[in-house]
Design a protein around this motif. Structure first.
Motif, PDB file in Angstrom:
ATOM      1  N   ASP A 424     -37.941   2.914 -13.655  1.00  0.00           N
ATOM      2  CA  ASP A 424     -37.028   2.001 -13.387  1.00  0.00           C
ATOM      3  C   ASP A 424     -37.417   0.807 -12.723  1.00  0.00           C
ATOM      4  O   ASP A 424     -37.036  -0.340 -13.138  1.00  0.00           O
ATOM      5  CB  ASP A 424     -35.900   2.537 -12.578  1.00  0.00           C
ATOM      6  CG  ASP A 424     -35.082   3.561 -12.975  1.00  0.00           C
ATOM      7  OD1 ASP A 424     -34.853   3.665 -14.232  1.00  0.00           O
ATOM      8  OD2 ASP A 424     -34.420   4.236 -12.255  1.00  0.00           O
ATOM      9  N   ASP A 427     -39.406  -1.123 -15.617  1.00  0.00           N
ATOM     10  CA  ASP A 427     -38.300  -1.716 -16.374  1.00  0.00           C
ATOM     11  C   ASP A 427     -37.880  -3.071 -15.579  1.00  0.00           C
ATOM     12  O   ASP A 427     -37.550  -4.002 -16.186  1.00  0.00           O
ATOM     13  CB  ASP A 427     -37.121  -0.889 -16.667  1.00  0.00           C
ATOM     14  CG  ASP A 427     -37.433   0.452 -17.648  1.00  0.00           C
ATOM     15  OD1 ASP A 427     -38.663   0.063 -18.150  1.00  0.00           O
ATOM     16  OD2 ASP A 427     -36.631   1.241 -17.642  1.00  0.00           O
ATOM     17  N   ARG A 428     -37.693  -2.922 -14.383  1.00  0.00           N
ATOM     18  CA  ARG A 428     -37.092  -4.131 -13.392  1.00  0.00           C
ATOM     19  C   ARG A 428     -38.065  -5.077 -13.424  1.00  0.00           C
ATOM     20  O   ARG A 428     -37.751  -6.333 -13.463  1.00  0.00           O
ATOM     21  CB  ARG A 428     -36.978  -3.461 -11.888  1.00  0.00           C
ATOM     22  CG  ARG A 428     -36.685  -4.755 -11.026  1.00  0.00           C
ATOM     23  CD  ARG A 428     -35.308  -5.289 -11.250  1.00  0.00           C
ATOM     24  NE  ARG A 428     -34.889  -6.188  -9.978  1.00  0.00           N
ATOM     25  CZ  ARG A 428     -35.337  -7.427 -10.068  1.00  0.00           C
ATOM     26  NH1 ARG A 428     -36.152  -7.707 -11.329  1.00  0.00           N
ATOM     27  NH2 ARG A 428     -35.067  -8.388  -9.061  1.00  0.00           N
ATOM     28  N   GLY A 431     -38.622  -6.184 -17.581  1.00  0.00           N
ATOM     29  CA  GLY A 431     -37.437  -6.772 -18.314  1.00  0.00           C
ATOM     30  C   GLY A 431     -36.522  -7.732 -17.299  1.00  0.00           C
ATOM     31  O   GLY A 431     -35.572  -8.526 -17.914  1.00  0.00           O
ATOM     32  N   LEU A 433     -33.330  -7.710 -13.847  1.00  0.00           N
ATOM     33  CA  LEU A 433     -32.601  -6.866 -13.144  1.00  0.00           C
ATOM     34  C   LEU A 433     -31.520  -6.398 -14.384  1.00  0.00           C
ATOM     35  O   LEU A 433     -31.283  -7.532 -15.004  1.00  0.00           O
ATOM     36  CB  LEU A 433     -31.798  -7.741 -12.285  1.00  0.00           C
ATOM     37  CG  LEU A 433     -30.791  -7.142 -11.247  1.00  0.00           C
ATOM     38  CD1 LEU A 433     -31.303  -5.868 -10.825  1.00  0.00           C
ATOM     39  CD2 LEU A 433     -29.944  -8.135 -10.475  1.00  0.00           C
ATOM     40  N   GLU A 434     -31.145  -5.290 -14.311  1.00  0.00           N
ATOM     41  CA  GLU A 434     -30.287  -4.680 -15.281  1.00  0.00           C
ATOM     42  C   GLU A 434     -28.629  -5.413 -14.869  1.00  0.00           C
ATOM     43  O   GLU A 434     -28.329  -5.454 -13.585  1.00  0.00           O
ATOM     44  CB  GLU A 434     -30.053  -3.198 -15.180  1.00  0.00           C
ATOM     45  CG  GLU A 434     -29.263  -2.333 -16.404  1.00  0.00           C
ATOM     46  CD  GLU A 434     -29.332  -1.043 -16.282  1.00  0.00           C
ATOM     47  OE1 GLU A 434     -28.480  -0.492 -15.671  1.00  0.00           O
ATOM     48  OE2 GLU A 434     -30.578  -0.623 -16.791  1.00  0.00           O
ATOM     49  N   LYS A 435     -28.035  -5.821 -15.908  1.00  0.00           N
ATOM     50  CA  LYS A 435     -26.722  -6.324 -15.848  1.00  0.00           C
ATOM     51  C   LYS A 435     -25.646  -5.740 -16.499  1.00  0.00           C
ATOM     52  O   LYS A 435     -25.491  -6.067 -17.682  1.00  0.00           O
ATOM     53  CB  LYS A 435     -26.680  -8.045 -16.068  1.00  0.00           C
ATOM     54  CG  LYS A 435     -27.709  -8.803 -15.408  1.00  0.00           C
ATOM     55  CD  LYS A 435     -27.722 -10.304 -15.790  1.00  0.00           C
ATOM     56  CE  LYS A 435     -28.589 -10.921 -15.057  1.00  0.00           C
ATOM     57  NZ  LYS A 435     -28.770 -12.678 -15.809  1.00  0.00           N
ATOM     58  N   LYS A 436     -25.232  -4.635 -16.088  1.00  0.00           N
ATOM     59  CA  LYS A 436     -24.209  -3.628 -16.679  1.00  0.00           C
ATOM     60  C   LYS A 436     -22.915  -4.255 -16.984  1.00  0.00           C
ATOM     61  O   LYS A 436     -22.229  -4.020 -17.515  1.00  0.00           O
ATOM     62  CB  LYS A 436     -24.173  -2.298 -16.082  1.00  0.00           C
ATOM     63  CG  LYS A 436     -25.623  -1.496 -16.333  1.00  0.00           C
ATOM     64  CD  LYS A 436     -25.471  -0.018 -15.896  1.00  0.00           C
ATOM     65  CE  LYS A 436     -26.694   0.728 -16.080  1.00  0.00           C
ATOM     66  NZ  LYS A 436     -26.482   2.110 -15.727  1.00  0.00           N
ATOM     67  N   THR A 472     -33.101  -0.630 -25.620  1.00  0.00           N
ATOM     68  CA  THR A 472     -31.659  -0.558 -24.847  1.00  0.00           C
ATOM     69  C   THR A 472     -31.135  -2.000 -25.190  1.00  0.00           C
ATOM     70  O   THR A 472     -31.892  -2.825 -25.529  1.00  0.00           O
ATOM     71  CB  THR A 472     -32.022  -0.520 -23.146  1.00  0.00           C
ATOM     72  OG1 THR A 472     -30.936  -0.917 -22.562  1.00  0.00           O
ATOM     73  CG2 THR A 472     -33.073  -1.987 -22.870  1.00  0.00           C
ATOM     74  N   ARG A 476     -30.861  -7.377 -19.437  1.00  0.00           N
ATOM     75  CA  ARG A 476     -31.786  -7.292 -18.415  1.00  0.00           C
ATOM     76  C   ARG A 476     -32.283  -8.972 -18.342  1.00  0.00           C
ATOM     77  O   ARG A 476     -32.849  -9.551 -19.222  1.00  0.00           O
ATOM     78  CB  ARG A 476     -33.032  -6.430 -18.470  1.00  0.00           C
ATOM     79  CG  ARG A 476     -32.534  -5.119 -18.343  1.00  0.00           C
ATOM     80  CD  ARG A 476     -33.839  -4.191 -18.335  1.00  0.00           C
ATOM     81  NE  ARG A 476     -33.551  -2.741 -18.093  1.00  0.00           N
ATOM     82  CZ  ARG A 476     -33.729  -2.375 -16.830  1.00  0.00           C
ATOM     83  NH1 ARG A 476     -34.159  -3.096 -15.916  1.00  0.00           N
ATOM     84  NH2 ARG A 476     -33.609  -1.158 -16.479  1.00  0.00           N
ATOM     85  N   GLY A 477     -32.148  -9.557 -16.982  1.00  0.00           N
ATOM     86  CA  GLY A 477     -32.875 -10.858 -17.012  1.00  0.00           C
ATOM     87  C   GLY A 477     -31.899 -11.808 -17.844  1.00  0.00           C
ATOM     88  O   GLY A 477     -31.044 -11.940 -17.680  1.00  0.00           O
TER      89      GLY A 477
END
Length: 638
Positions: A424, A427-428, A431, A433-436, A472, A476-477
């Motif tokens: 993770d 990935d952070r 890519g 920060l993940e924005k779900k 995915t 992200r970002g």
């Protein structure tokens, strides 16, 4: 050793302010108190005297102060006697001031009024000019006080310290690390970088045991230049030298020499080397030396005398000026060695250039082991796996991964950091920060899935493209989707490898064309990457048949200041055409691959819409084993 305390009182700038306040208070108390009095004519005064409104008159040679009685004072507009002054003292100033032309006649008039009962009292007073004198002297006193204050500051006194004084501006700003008191970094703290450490360790040995080399006629090198990409550990190596050599270590940045005043940089260079010679054997470390070491005549567009050039000239003189028996070694670090002045790079100044490269998979494992010492991790953490998952990462990047993994585990209320936390963290960092919670319509979501599935399909079916790890469509970002690959760590790159990578990069836009017969703006980053690759093939690496074996790359960096292109207009047109042909050719190739595997592409996109994240195992389920076995060979070789 105890310090001898001086009984001399320490100078405090607040003393000056206290003196100024006392002077102002003295002026307030010694002034005549006539600042609020109103000037009237002599005839008006005589009218007031006849009306029995005057209680007291005090006069000197040419001026009389008129004090009204209580009833008249309350009725008059000038009630200054009821107003307190600045310090709360009751104001006893007169209501009026009268200029006296003939003192004898005025005295006679006052005698007559006193005898008739119209004037209660009167008298004369000596004229005092202390208030005016102090008012005149106050600016002079302030100037003298300020002058003494500045002179004490310039001569080294005052509370400002050595760095804030005018006369110390030419002194070196180097930080001295004492080998006895400061915390030391050793070579055990520097993982990887075996070749660079070997060179650096020899320099440390020079300082520890110089007779070993000088006894047979060898000379201690005067300088070593650490060159490499950012974050590879150049500054850390210098700190390790300071810890291992156990000698005084002067550390500063190249920008510390540059100042707005002319001649300061050269003066600081002289002072730095003077201090180092006094404490020899010693090491001087100049970080980011390109701030002052840029090639002369390249950055000065105006043609005027440049302060940085003067600083560089002084540095060149100092490095070549002291003898080899002074045991002073200069270390410097930069990631832009191509722009440094040739005189700085010659033998006798920086005798050695130590290239600090990005770590390979084995060195990355060692760096991970160093940074994992302070992290509470699970016992079965596979460090080899982490090293393989971070190709192209520098030492600073790996330190950031370890820290981010610890933060991720803490965010999830874990007591130990495990493998998934590190994945993770990668990935952070790669890519973003993940924005779900980002709102995306179903049509856009399917379009993103088709785009990412196109990348995955083409990379899976081309031989030299990097093997895929996961895909995915979670934003992200600034990206709406991403695909993670594990690139092969190559020392040289062939034409077919670059073409396969370009084809895989164009797979996203090609998938949109195959499925929707439309294209979108989502391939901007892909187009930018492919354009750079194609242009590099044509103009840098000489991999184009029509242009032949020619390159327009300038490793010296001098072309940065040229306003003209190194090729003609006809060649520019040919370059543009060849770059366009390369890109369009790989785009068409990606379309052909995806057209042949359209059903599998749609199946992969549907799976991606359902799971949002898919891995290599999911692609094997749809496409079968990758037809190229190079991935296993890579793992075996590393």
């Amino acid at each position: 050793m105890s310090q001898i305390k001086s009984n001399k009182p320490r100078y405090n700038p607040w003393m000056l302010y206290a003196v100024i306040i006392l002077i102002i208070i003295g002026i307030s108390y010694t002034s005549g108190g006539s600042g609020n009095s109103k000037q009237i004519s002599l005839s008006k005064f005589y009218n007031l005297l006849d009306e029995n409104k005057v209680e007291k008159v005090v006069f000197n040679k040419n001026t009389a102060k008129i004090y009204l009685n209580k009833e008249a004072a309350e009725k008059t507009d000038n009630k200054s006697e009821n107003l307190p002054n600045l310090f709360g003292r009751k104001n006893d100033s007169p209501q009026y001031i009268v200029d006296v032309a003939s003192p004898d006649l005025f005295q006679k008039k006052l005698d007559e009024a006193h005898l008739s009962g119209k004037l209660k009292e009167f008298g004369s007073e000596a004229e005092s000019n202390w208030g005016e004198i102090l008012t005149m002297l106050l600016p002079v006193i302030l100037i003298i006080g300020f002058w003494f204050f500045m002179m004490r500051r310039m001569s080294g006194g005052g509370a400002g310290g050595g760095g804030g004084q005018i006369f110390s501006i030419g002194k070196s700003k180097a930080k001295l690390f004492d080998e006895k008191t400061d915390t030391r970094v050793t070579f055990k703290d520097v993982a990887g970088l075996e070749g660079a450490k070997e060179e650096i360790e020899e320099i440390v040995e020079f300082l520890k045991n110089p007779e070993k080399y000088t006894s047979i006629g060898g000379k201690i090198p005067k300088g070593a230049l650490l060159v490499g990409p950012p974050g590879t550990g150049k500054t850390l190596l210098a700190k390790a030298v300071a810890g291992e050599a156990k000698v005084p270590f002067f550390s500063l940045s190249g920008s510390d020499f540059v100042e707005m005043f002319v001649g300061v940089g050269a003066s600081r260079v002289r002072d730095l080397f003077k201090q180092a010679k006094e404490k020899s054997p010693a090491i001087i470390f100049i970080d980011e030396i390109d701030a002052i070491g840029r090639a002369r005549g390249k950055s000065n567009m105006s043609g005027s005398n440049d302060e940085r050039e003067n600083t560089l000239n002084q540095l060149l003189t100092e490095m070549d000026g002291f003898g080899t028996n002074t045991n002073v070694i200069v270390l410097a670090a930069t990631n832009r060695a191509e722009i440094l002045d040739k005189a700085l790079m010659r033998a006798g100044r920086f005798d050695r250039q130590i290239y600090v490269d990005l770590p390979d998979v084995r060195e990355r494992k060692q760096i991970f082991e160093v940074h994992l010492r302070s992290i509470k991790k699970v016992d079965d953490l596979d460090v080899d796996f982490l090293a393989k998952q971070t190709p192209g990462f520098s030492g600073a990047d790996i330190a950031n991964v370890c820290n981010e993994a610890a933060l991720t585990a803490a965010r999830k209320n874990k007591k130990m950091v495990d493998k998934q936390d590190f994945l993770d963290a990668v990935d952070r960092i790669v890519g973003g920060l993940e924005k779900k919670n980002k709102i995306i319509s179903p049509e856009e979501k399917y379009a993103i899935a088709i785009h990412e599935a196109g990348h995955a399909t083409v990379s899976w079916l081309t031989e030299h493209a990097a093997p895929l790890i996961k895909v995915t469509i979670v934003p992200r970002g600034m990206s709406l989707g991403a695909a993670w690959y594990l690139p092969e760590e190559r020392q040289i790159v062939r034409t077919e490898q670059m073409l396969d990578e370009m084809c895989a990069t164009m797979g996203g836009r090609a998938a949109e064309r195959v499925i929707f017969d439309k294209i979108s703006t989502g391939a901007l980053s892909d187009l930018e990457k492919v354009n750079k690759q194609a242009k590099a093939m044509v103009t840098v690496y000489g991999l184009n048949e029509k242009l032949g074996n020619i390159t327009y790359y300038d490793s010296s960096g001098q072309s940065e200041y040229n306003f003209s292109k190194p090729y003609s207009e006809d060649t520019a047109k040919l370059i543009d055409k060849e770059v366009s042909d390369l890109i369009e050719g790989q785009y068409q190739r990606a379309i052909d691959i995806l057209t042949e595997n359209k059903d599998k592409l749609i199946q992969l996109a549907d799976l991606l819409c359902e799971k949002e994240v898919i891995f290599k195992e999911d692609l094997e389920t749809i496409f079968g084993k990758r037809p190229f076995s190079k991935e296993e060979i890579i793992v075996e070789t590393v």
